[in-house]
Design a protein around this motif. Sequence first.
Motif, PDB file in Angstrom:
ATOM      1  N   LYS A 389     -11.170  -3.685  -4.300  1.00 29.72           N
ATOM      2  CA  LYS A 389     -11.486  -2.355  -3.774  1.00 29.72           C
ATOM      3  C   LYS A 389     -12.776  -2.344  -2.963  1.00 29.72           C
ATOM      4  N   ASN A 417      -3.098  -5.507  -2.911  1.00 32.24           N
ATOM      5  CA  ASN A 417      -3.175  -4.094  -3.291  1.00 32.24           C
ATOM      6  C   ASN A 417      -3.590  -3.249  -2.094  1.00 32.24           C
ATOM      7  N   ASP A 418      -2.855  -2.223  -1.814  1.00 29.02           N
ATOM      8  CA  ASP A 418      -3.193  -1.185  -0.820  1.00 29.02           C
ATOM      9  C   ASP A 418      -3.180  -1.637   0.641  1.00 29.02           C
ATOM     10  N   ILE A 433       1.472  -0.734  -3.662  1.00 26.82           N
ATOM     11  CA  ILE A 433       0.902   0.514  -3.137  1.00 26.82           C
ATOM     12  C   ILE A 433       1.051   1.642  -4.161  1.00 26.82           C
ATOM     13  N   GLY A 434       0.148   2.605  -4.034  1.00 22.19           N
ATOM     14  CA  GLY A 434       0.174   3.746  -4.943  1.00 22.19           C
ATOM     15  C   GLY A 434       0.703   4.979  -4.235  1.00 22.19           C
ATOM     16  N   ASP A 437      -1.255   5.870  -1.117  1.00 22.99           N
ATOM     17  CA  ASP A 437      -1.335   4.876  -0.030  1.00 22.99           C
ATOM     18  C   ASP A 437      -0.272   5.193   1.028  1.00 22.99           C
TER      19      ASP A 437
HETATM   20 MG   LIG Z   1      -3.420   1.871  -4.334  1.00 23.71          MG
END
Ligand SMILES: [Mg+2]
Length: 563
Positions: A389, A417-418, A433-434, A437
């Motif tokens: 992050k 991630n992302d 992905i969340g 995103d």
């Molecule tokens: Mg995410």
Amino acid sequence: MTESTQLLCCHFDCGGQVRLSKVAPFVRSSLRFPFWSSHTNTNTKKFRVGSVKVQEADMNMVITSDNKIPHVLTVAGSDSGAGAGIQADLKACAARRVYCSTVITAVTAQNTVGVQGVDIVSEDFVAEQLQSVLSDMHVDVVKTGMLPSLNIVKVLCQSLRKFPIKALVVDPVMISTSGDVLAGPSVLNGFREELLPMADIVTPNIKEASVLLGDVPLKSVSDMRTAAKLIHDFGPRNVLIKGGDLPNSVDAIDVFFDGEEFYELCSLRVNTTNTHGTGCTLASCIAAELAKGSSMLSAVKTAKHFIGTALDYSRDLVIGNGAQGPFDHFLAFKNMNQSSSRQNRFNPNDLLLYAVTDSAMNRKWGRSIAEAVKAAVEGGATIVQLREKDTETRDFLEAAKECLKICRSYGVPLLINDRIDVALACDADGVHIGQSDLPASLTRTLLGPGKIIGVSCKTTEQAQQAWIDGADYIGCGGVYPTNTKANNRTIGLDGLKEVSQASKLPVVAIGGIGLSNARAVMEIGVPNLKGVAVVSALFDRECILTETRNLHALLSEAAFLIQ
Ligand SMILES: [Mg+2]
Ligand SMILES: Cc1ncc(COP(=O)(O)OP(=O)(O)O)c(N)n1
Ligand SMILES: Cc1ncsc1CCOP(=O)(O)O
């Protein structure tokens, strides 16, 4: 009369199915996943199959651990112009990285202008070719194209009974775009009575579906659905009606029916006349994906995406002077990086021990990302996600490249991630992905069919949407409270169970999971829960290697016991 011209207007054809008992275990297990168990026949799932430029990663054949190559046998006619027929099948299988053997049923003299002549191969010689291939080689999937006589249909069916295969894909080549009948009424009866009952999937275009049903006109998607159901009654396990010829449609809409559910597969119509051979190619791609172990719907989606991509790349190609040119099966791969890619796209069992990195934890313990990843894969992590992050983009990219080398050397997939940009830049195996995103559907369009996409879901609606959007798995949590992700609502084992049951996409549980509770998670009794994703239980520990080994041992035992 060309099979090829005919193929361009449709693109899926009928494929019969081998009954489930004949389907190899790996195919059977993937077929076991229905999609939304709660849905009824009246529902139709719609989803979009992207048609953008895709960089496929690997041109090597997919070789299994016992040194076998997935193998498709095509039983079809030869097209001297090489746009359709046997030649298209060979190119499609090569592009999808499976081996392709050939039994030729007819030799056509044709080009982009039309078909100038046809020489039908005798049924005895078709039988001889079938015997040669099937008695010697391990064929996974048979795909059929032009079957110009009833006797040829009969010898084929006899051979299929003698040499069981995993799946049969039937492209019911019957009528050319110009309206020429390629298979007369007796062949039609052979299809209906003998071949279709053996088929795993049949892929007629609109005209062929109409002919199969006794010249019933098909004018709308609703007609296509009715036709799919009626053709299903002939016995194939799945039906794909290709709507490329449907009038007044901006999208190319195909209707897929698996005997229970309808699916509408939409893709943008590519504005090109280079469509000769799309039907053969589509059916061959489906066969290739089935040979590699895909589920049927997944094979169909991949094949449709492949066609869209190839047509898009080939839209301005000039081959021949006729109205409908061939397309290039390999242009889509012009940028691919051969050496670095994984051989198989995604195996849900890879979710068993999912290691997710954390930059703050690495800093705390004085480790580089690559050191942490190396220890995790040495310890038995089955998939790795770089969740960095607060790492600068440039540093993240360099670290990702290094980690990719490590993971590839262990055969472990690496996801980002992302950061879809970073994943594309380093040719990672996929992304996680969340909900906040980039949407999963757009991510699929950007990454293409060959990459793994995981989506975080806390609710049943999100889980269902993830499937529609083309995700490969769901990350579900936080199951237990965690300090690793701030303000993350905990859903508990009940929430995990509810979300998992709402989608038969494979699920990995995340959030506060470690040695003390991983077994309880695995024992919730939901077959599509495939493993646990952990951050602190591995990376906020003194020895990542030992922690990973211990957790891997526990999970392997739990997975074995709940099988
Ligand atoms: Mg995410
Ligand atoms: C396997 C897995 N599941 C869930 C998540 C969480 O992703 P997201 O919701 O996007 O949150 P961030 O990780 O981005 O904070 C995950 N990373 N991995
Ligand atoms: C990224 C994420 N998403 C949901 S919970 C979580 C953090 C999991 O970390 P840990 O395994 O340390 O609880």
